[in-house]
Write an enzyme that holds these catalytic residues in place. Sequence first.
Site, mmCIF file in Angstrom:
data_model
loop_
_atom_site.group_PDB
_atom_site.id
_atom_site.type_symbol
_atom_site.label_atom_id
_atom_site.label_comp_id
_atom_site.label_asym_id
_atom_site.label_seq_id
_atom_site.Cartn_x
_atom_site.Cartn_y
_atom_site.Cartn_z
ATOM 1 N N GLN A 120 -4.395 -1.427 9.838
ATOM 2 C CA GLN A 120 -4.206 -2.887 9.250
ATOM 3 C C GLN A 120 -4.818 -3.914 9.957
ATOM 4 O OE1 GLN A 120 -3.047 -3.484 5.942
ATOM 5 N NE2 GLN A 120 -3.863 -5.349 6.442
ATOM 6 N N LYS B 105 0.995 -1.279 -0.031
ATOM 7 C CA LYS B 105 -0.132 -0.119 0.024
ATOM 8 C C LYS B 105 0.820 1.374 0.116
ATOM 9 C CE LYS B 105 -3.674 -2.563 2.059
ATOM 10 N NZ LYS B 105 -4.275 -2.935 3.195
ATOM 11 N N ASP C 159 -10.676 3.224 4.516
ATOM 12 C CA ASP C 159 -10.864 1.768 4.307
ATOM 13 C C ASP C 159 -12.396 1.318 4.653
ATOM 14 O OD1 ASP C 159 -9.213 -0.347 3.940
ATOM 15 O OD2 ASP C 159 -8.693 -0.787 5.820
#
Length: 298
Positions: free
Chosen positions: A98, A54, A121
């Site tokens: 994450q 990412k 996200d």
Amino acid sequence: MSAIIIDGEAVATRIREQVTKDAADMLSTDGFAPGLATVLMGDNPASQQYVRMKRNRCKKVGIESFGHELPADASQAEVEELVGRLGADPRVHGILVQLPLPDHIDEEAVLNTIPLYKDVDGFHPVNIGRLTMKGRKPLFVPCTPAGVIRLLDEAGAVLEGAEAVVLGRSNIVGMPAALLLVHRNATVTVCHSRTRDLPGVCRRADILVAAVGRPMMVKSDWVKPGAFVIDVGSNRIEDPTAKRGYRWVGDVDFESVKDVAGALTPSPGGVGPMTIAGLLENTMRAARMAVERGDRPA
Ligand code: NAP
């Protein structure tokens, strides 16, 4: 019949090119680049690899990336303090925590500390809550399920009124994919490990989304002729003939299903590239929203 192969890499490349252009425009017009902060906790190799990918992609498209790492035994308060600080940092337009977080951490509480407008996200409980409601719109939608819908659109699938089956009900893929399909007026069945007659249920589907994490589980006789099949699965299997001794396969038996489906994503090369492309796109949008709010780095 041979299915149209939906090229996720090509779609993702187009998205990245657009973000590259938009990020450069923002830098010249507004004097700053979009910024994404990543929070990685512990030393799970897969999570480390995802975060690395990412951050690399951010660099390539002109998004500034701020990497933060915490040890596996960091406390709830430490994670929340870090996320809170990033929430207040005007250089950071998007925050990516994450997942999964270690077991002793209350994941929902951490996600709750991300400001809604930085939740690139799409996992903030409010954004997920809005996704479940008719007539509500989340600010951001989780990137993998959003990629599923994007690929269906690219392939020309008609979602309205379609019979859709989603294999898998995880928080990060199956359930949000099902909700997005409902928002698009598909009639959706969600399958899981307790579903009876999985092949029979799948055979009803005009649109079949497989997100189970079981290598090549979906066989050709599970698929209605002409169906759109999106394979989210990404599974490493042993293969002594491969150079490294393993290869990656999806949840769909690509070779047999391609003779039955109308359109099919490969894995790798289908949904996978869409996830990071979606994250870049969401970060760009979050940065634009910051400009609109007048929220600028000093
Ligand atoms: P997950 O959290 O393990 O969820 C798997 C789901 O599949 C669960 O709902 C489970 O049912 C169901 N399931 C498992 N075995 C089954 C079986 N034999 N029959 C019926 N249902 C079964 O997995 P995930 O995180 O959603 O990931 C799914 C796949 O997508 C994995 O291969 C993963 O690597 C891949 N993935 C790809 C991307 C990407 O391409 N960017 C992103 C995320 C995930 P229960 O709920 O009953 O346990």
